[in-house]
Design an enzyme around this catalytic site. Structure first.
Site, short mmCIF file in Angstrom:
data_model
loop_
_atom_site.label_atom_id
_atom_site.label_comp_id
_atom_site.label_asym_id
_atom_site.label_seq_id
_atom_site.Cartn_x
_atom_site.Cartn_y
_atom_site.Cartn_z
N LEU A 114 0.88 -1.16 0.00
CA LEU A 114 0.00 0.00 0.00
C LEU A 114 0.92 1.21 0.00
CD1 LEU A 114 -2.76 -0.81 2.67
CD2 LEU A 114 -3.11 -0.53 0.22
N ASP A 115 0.65 2.21 -0.83
CA ASP A 115 1.54 3.36 -0.84
C ASP A 115 1.44 4.10 0.49
OD1 ASP A 115 -0.48 5.61 -1.11
OD2 ASP A 115 -0.95 4.46 -2.90
N ALA A 116 2.39 4.98 0.74
CA ALA A 116 2.50 5.63 2.05
C ALA A 116 1.25 6.39 2.43
CB ALA A 116 3.71 6.57 2.05
N SER A 118 -1.82 5.63 1.68
CA SER A 118 -2.98 4.76 1.81
C SER A 118 -2.94 4.03 3.16
CB SER A 118 -3.01 3.73 0.67
OG SER A 118 -3.10 4.38 -0.58
N ARG A 207 -5.37 4.86 -7.82
CA ARG A 207 -5.03 6.28 -7.96
C ARG A 207 -4.79 6.65 -9.42
NH1 ARG A 207 -3.95 8.71 -3.05
NH2 ARG A 207 -3.68 7.27 -1.29
#
Length: 261
Positions: A114-116, A118, A207
């Site tokens: 998960l990106d930072a 999220s 996104r």
């Protein structure tokens, strides 16, 4: 005596890394079997009889040592935490959120990312075989997200999202996209809450699609990974999966494989 297995599978079972990462180690010439460096991914070995080494160090200090106990941890990742094992800039990672005694007993690895910015469900484990299956494109385990986007996308836009959107790395698989709630507090600040179920895991996929469609993501939270749900697990906290949950997850994966074979 056990049956010979592919070396990358043995390394993954020992918690060295995911199976895919272990393949990279083999190709780099960092793995040896009985004193000889192996670079072929099809190489097999007997984990009970053969001496398997990584960077010259044997797996287990003694021939009688066994692989570490498999561990499965569900984490509710908060915003700002990286989905990686370490960061050269010293930023917090998902491993920093685990109890110290969990980290010291065995090496756990995050499954997927998960990106930072999220939040939400992440699985960490030392089960390299399960990691391989969960991240392999053929299995398409559904993941459920709660996403707030800017603006008020029309139904035609959501239908386009459901069918698939062309990205630079190809068209996305069909997805489930459902409008959950709309906020129209002001004309300048309107958002829409969506429930999105994906069957693939491309980098920053939601996104990227939202940006292309003209409705950028405000917030993104993963609620479930297949049958695993966060339920009441607080943000930043984690818990071990019970045996029934592990069995259910593996059963779901086997069912998906059976359907696609």
């Amino acid at each position: 005596m056990t049956e010979p297995q592919r070396v990358q599978k043995i390394l993954a079972r020992w918690g060295v890394a995911s199976r895919r990462q272990c393949e990279t180690l083999i190709l780099a010439g960092r793995v040896g079997v009985n004193g000889k460096v192996v670079t072929e991914l099809g190489t097999k070995a007997d984990p009970d009889r053969d001496r398997i080494e990584l960077d010259g160090k044997r797996l287990g200090q003694n021939a009688s040592d066994r692989p570490p106990e498999l561990q499965y941890v569900l984490l509710n990742k908060p915003r700002g935490v990286l989905s990686t094992c370490s960061d050269p800039e010293g930023r917090r990672t998902v491993l920093d959120l685990l109890p110290e005694h969990w980290r010291s007993r065995t090496r756990l690895f995050p499954v997927g990312r998960l990106d930072a910015d999220s939040t939400g469900a992440m699985l960490l484990t030392n089960d390299g075989e399960l990691t391989h299956r969960l991240t392999h494109p053929r299995y398409h385990l559904p993941k459920t997200y709660r996403v707030r986007v800017e603006g008020q996308p029309e139904e035609a836009i959501l239908e386009r999202w459901r069918r698939g959107v062309e990205l630079e790395d190809g068209i996305t698989l069909p997805a489930e996209v459902t409008r959950q709630f709309s906020s129209r507090s002001t004309r300048k600040d309107t958002t829409t809450l969506l429930r999105i179920v994906l069957y693939e895991g491309r980098n920053r996929q939601i996104r990227r699609v939202a940006e292309i469609l003209g409705y950028p993501v405000r917030s993104l939270h993963r609620e479930a990974i297949g049958p695993l749900t966060l339920e009441t697990l607080p943000r930043g906290k984690c818990r071990r999966l019970n045996l029934a949950e592990v069995r259910q997850l593996k059963m779901r994966l086997s069912q998906i494989k059976a359907i696609r074979c």
